[in-house]
Write an enzyme that holds these catalytic residues in place. Structure first.
Site, PDB file in Angstrom:
ATOM      1  N   SER A  30      -0.939   3.606   5.445  1.00  0.00           N
ATOM      2  CA  SER A  30      -1.821   2.949   4.484  1.00  0.00           C
ATOM      3  C   SER A  30      -2.026   1.492   4.889  1.00  0.00           C
ATOM      4  CB  SER A  30      -1.248   3.094   3.071  1.00  0.00           C
ATOM      5  OG  SER A  30      -2.222   2.783   2.109  1.00  0.00           O
ATOM      6  N   ASP A  59      -8.524  11.766   0.517  1.00  0.00           N
ATOM      7  CA  ASP A  59      -7.795  10.532   0.250  1.00  0.00           C
ATOM      8  C   ASP A  59      -8.621   9.609  -0.651  1.00  0.00           C
ATOM      9  OD1 ASP A  59      -6.316   8.161   0.346  1.00  0.00           O
ATOM     10  OD2 ASP A  59      -5.697   8.508   2.413  1.00  0.00           O
ATOM     11  N   HIS A 112      -4.088  11.088   0.022  1.00  0.00           N
ATOM     12  CA  HIS A 112      -3.311   9.971   0.544  1.00  0.00           C
ATOM     13  C   HIS A 112      -1.835  10.304   0.725  1.00  0.00           C
ATOM     14  CE1 HIS A 112      -3.275   5.737   1.572  1.00  0.00           C
ATOM     15  NE2 HIS A 112      -2.230   5.523   0.788  1.00  0.00           N
TER      16      HIS A 112
END
Length: 705
Positions: free
Chosen positions: A557, A642, A677
């Site tokens: 991330s 995501d 995600h």
């Protein structure tokens, strides 16, 4: 209007050669370039892969599938090894297991897993632990037929008779709230879609408050009130956040007396409250939002307690009567200290527990209300993590906390604050021959370019360590003030037992060393995060904790942004890099306020509509700084659904890297077409991706078994 995409994809499958030992080398997909001009501040960027941001376009999906096929072909020779790694990872996990029950409102709540089931059962017992078990949510049954399934939250009404719970079946973190009777298992027809998943009951056992997400940006921005049995479309809007840099949410105080609506941005907060027994009353503002004023609240007896940065860089604890909530009435309980960051607190009838961070380590401070006598818990290890766990009851002298270290499995501990006796209620069981004495953990300090000392936590297997020869797995995050605290991982043993040193760099941008540490790694100081990481890698090589040609980096991330930046800045330092769901197209994303989460992050990265921030952001954005030069071997992962970092960022980045880089190192991307995600939702399934990452790195150093 959608424009037609023209591009070529060339993928050659790996061929099994029956007449010789050599296999044909797969060829990667080649994405067509369609120039898109992006102009602001008199500066024009050309984005040749902008067309990839159409999730529903068949051509885009086919391109992503071609990338997956290429990765599968390139990694085919490791398939058996991946299976071995996966099998050994899950073999260490106790399959039939149970959490430590926590008592709340007369019931003990816990979860448990059975056998090979991917999901837990959520259960409770009334009165004592010998009572009959009631299964509230049978998640293995609920998840059948879904590629992804996640319970976001569950909450029981005050009379203990109705369960509200939320579920996500797409991995976009858009939860549907449902209701179930805990008396006869009847499922109510009420269903509330597109929520954050959180559920807050009023005291009347029929009213719940919930937060919905903006349909385009996915920002939590409206709080509604629902009365069970009434049409959801008639739910009353009780609060709407009009500032798109703020997130809103709802919760009930530990005392169960107040319902709170919170709105927070990176640098500001505002709370509203009502009496939980009066759900139809108007919310009152606790303290109006002010620039750079952060605070959070809980309630005990006649006071609200406030953790705040009001005239306190590292935060302090204050209190105020429930009738006088604005900041001029706040009274100090624990002051600000320049060397101690006050991170959280927990209130009991006789004690106050404060979570603090000093010198990069978490501490738990215990203070008795009666006489202010206090002490700290001693954890006895050089590097560790400790945290306040689940403590729903006021009327107890027992603090439940969690503890782990790089060599100590995660533990749930009950600490009697009066007798000072610790009782380990549960320690993560590692199935097999794990012996913590075989491993050594250390904390070392690297000196950054500006003289700042940066802590690094590391662990290795003693009998596998030989100075200057070991491969290194180095990870970091370094954003949002989120600290990368150490933890035990049975999965990590697959690297340690094969001779890897595994380390975490506590770079600036996190909050390990206090609020100053965070502020020195954000906005116009963001590059400190990247240079700190490179410094840590260099230092570990210099000190003999890693071989110079065997340094591997991992980040996810915002930590994936870090990976992209270090690849551009110092590609020579790394043999391989894994970037998981990486935030790499920083400028374009931060200029597009329709993309989920963008507006809420201007205080973290800056708003590129301001030229100063645009120029600085552009100077490090990984996608914008790809050059014609050699890069490390790279594996990139993402998820089609995501909601945090859109899949097209890593997809575009890989396409641009493949077009421009001058080396012959592998460049692979794995797009999970079913998840978002956080990856897979099952407790075992998620380790298939870890096995791929480990196999990728191990293969590069010649370890194949």
């Amino acid at each position: 209007m959608k424009f037609k995409l023209f591009f070529s994809i060339a993928v050659t499958a790996l061929l099994a050669m029956s007449c010789g030992p050599k296999a044909t080398t797969p060829k990667p997909p080649v994405a067509k370039k369609i120039a898109k001009e992006l102009t602001i501040h008199g500066d024009t960027r050309i984005d040749n892969y902008y067309w990839m941001n159409q999730r529903e376009d068949t051509a885009v999906i086919n391109y992503l599938k071609a990338e997956n096929s290429y990765t599968d072909a390139m990694m085919k020779h490791t398939e058996e090894f991946q299976t071995k790694l996966f099998d050994e990872m899950i073999a260490r996990i106790k399959k039939t297991d149970e959490s430590v029950p926590a008592k709340s409102n007369g019931f003990y709540y816990y979860s448990r897993t059975e056998g090979d089931a991917e999901y837990p059962l959520y259960c409770r017992k009334e009165g004592d632990l010998d009572a009959e078990e009631q299964i509230m949510l049978n998640v293995p049954e609920m998840a059948q037929g879904y590629s992804f399934f996640s319970i976001g939250d569950y909450s029981v009404s005050e009379n203990n008779k109705i369960l509200a719970y939320s579920e996500d079946t797409l991995s976009r973190r858009r939860y549907t709230i449902k209701f179930k009777s805990l008396v006869d298992d009847k499922v109510y027809s009420d269903e509330i879609v597109n929520t954050t998943g959180g559920i807050t009951w009023a005291s009347d056992n029929k009213t719940v408050f919930y937060t919905v997400k903006h349909p385009e940006t996915l920002l939590p921005y409206k709080v509604f009130k629902h009365v069970l049995g009434t049409p959801v479309e008639k739910d009353e809007l009780v609060y709407e956040e009009k500032d798109n840099t703020f997130y809103t949410f709802c919760y009930k105080t530990k005392s169960r007396k107040y319902i709170i609506i919170g709105s927070t941005s990176t640098l500001s907060a505002e709370y509203r409250y009502i009496d939980a027994s009066k759900p139809n009353s108007e919310f009152s503002i606790f303290q109006a939002r002010e620039k750079d004023l952060e605070y959070s609240i809980d309630h005990f007896k006649g006071d609200f307690y406030i953790r705040t940065n009001y005239q306190a860089k590292n935060f302090r604890l204050m209190k105020t009567p429930v009738t006088k909530t604005t900041k001029e009435n706040w009274m100090e309980v624990i002051p600000n200290r320049d060397d101690v960051y006050l991170s959280n607190f927990e209130i009991f009838e006789n004690y106050l527990v404060v979570g603090e961070r000093k010198n990069g380590l978490n501490q738990l401070r215990i203070r008795r209300w009666a006489d202010n006598e206090e002490h700290y818990l001693d954890f006895g290890e050089e590097t560790y993590d400790a945290w306040i766990s689940t403590n729903p009851e006021f009327e107890t002298d027992v603090l439940r906390y969690g503890y782990t270290s790089l060599t100590t499995p995660s533990s749930t501990i009950d600490y009697n604050m009066t007798t000072k006796v610790k009782t380990v209620m549960k320690q993560q069981e590692v199935v097999g021959d794990f012996d913590k004495s075989n491993y050594e953990a250390k904390r070392i300090w690297a000196t950054a370019e500006d003289g700042t000392k940066v802590p690094v936590s590391l662990v290795y297997r003693k009998d596998k360590f030989k100075k200057g020869t070991n491969p290194l797995w180095l990870s970091a995050y370094g954003s949002y003030g989120s600290s990368s605290d150490v933890y035990f991982s049975s999965v990590r043993l697959s690297l340690l037992d094969r001779g890897f040193v595994v380390a975490t760099a506590h770079v600036r941008g996190g909050q390990e060393m206090g609020r100053y540490w965070y502020e020195d790694g954000k906005l116009l100081k963001k590059k400190n995060t990247f240079t700190d990481f490179n410094t840590c890698a260099e230092y570990m090589v210099a000190e003999g904790y890693a071989a110079k040609d065997k340094v591997f980096a991992w980040g996810g991330s915002a930590g994936g942004l870090l990976m992209g930046a270090i690849c551009n800045m110092r590609p020579d330092l790394y043999r391989g890099v894994i970037a998981a769901v990486p935030f790499v197209d920083v400028v374009t994303t931060m200029l597009d306020e329709s993309i989920p989460l963008t507006t809420g992050e201007f205080d973290e990265w800056g708003n590129p509509k301001n030229k100063e921030y645009y120029d600085y952001m552009l100077s490090y954005s990984p996608y914008d700084n790809v050059e014609a030069k050699d890069y490390p071997a790279m594996l990139v992962t993402t998820g089609l659904h995501d909601s945090q970092v859109q899949y097209w960022e890593p997809a575009k980045w890989v396409a641009k890297l493949r077009d421009m880089k001058t080396d012959h190192n592998p460049l692979l991307i794995k797009i999970n077409m079913d998840f978002g995600h956080g990856g897979a939702s099952g407790r075992f399934e998620r380790y298939h991706e870890v096995a791929l990452e480990y196999a990728f790195v191990l293969d590069l150093v010649g370890i194949t078994k």
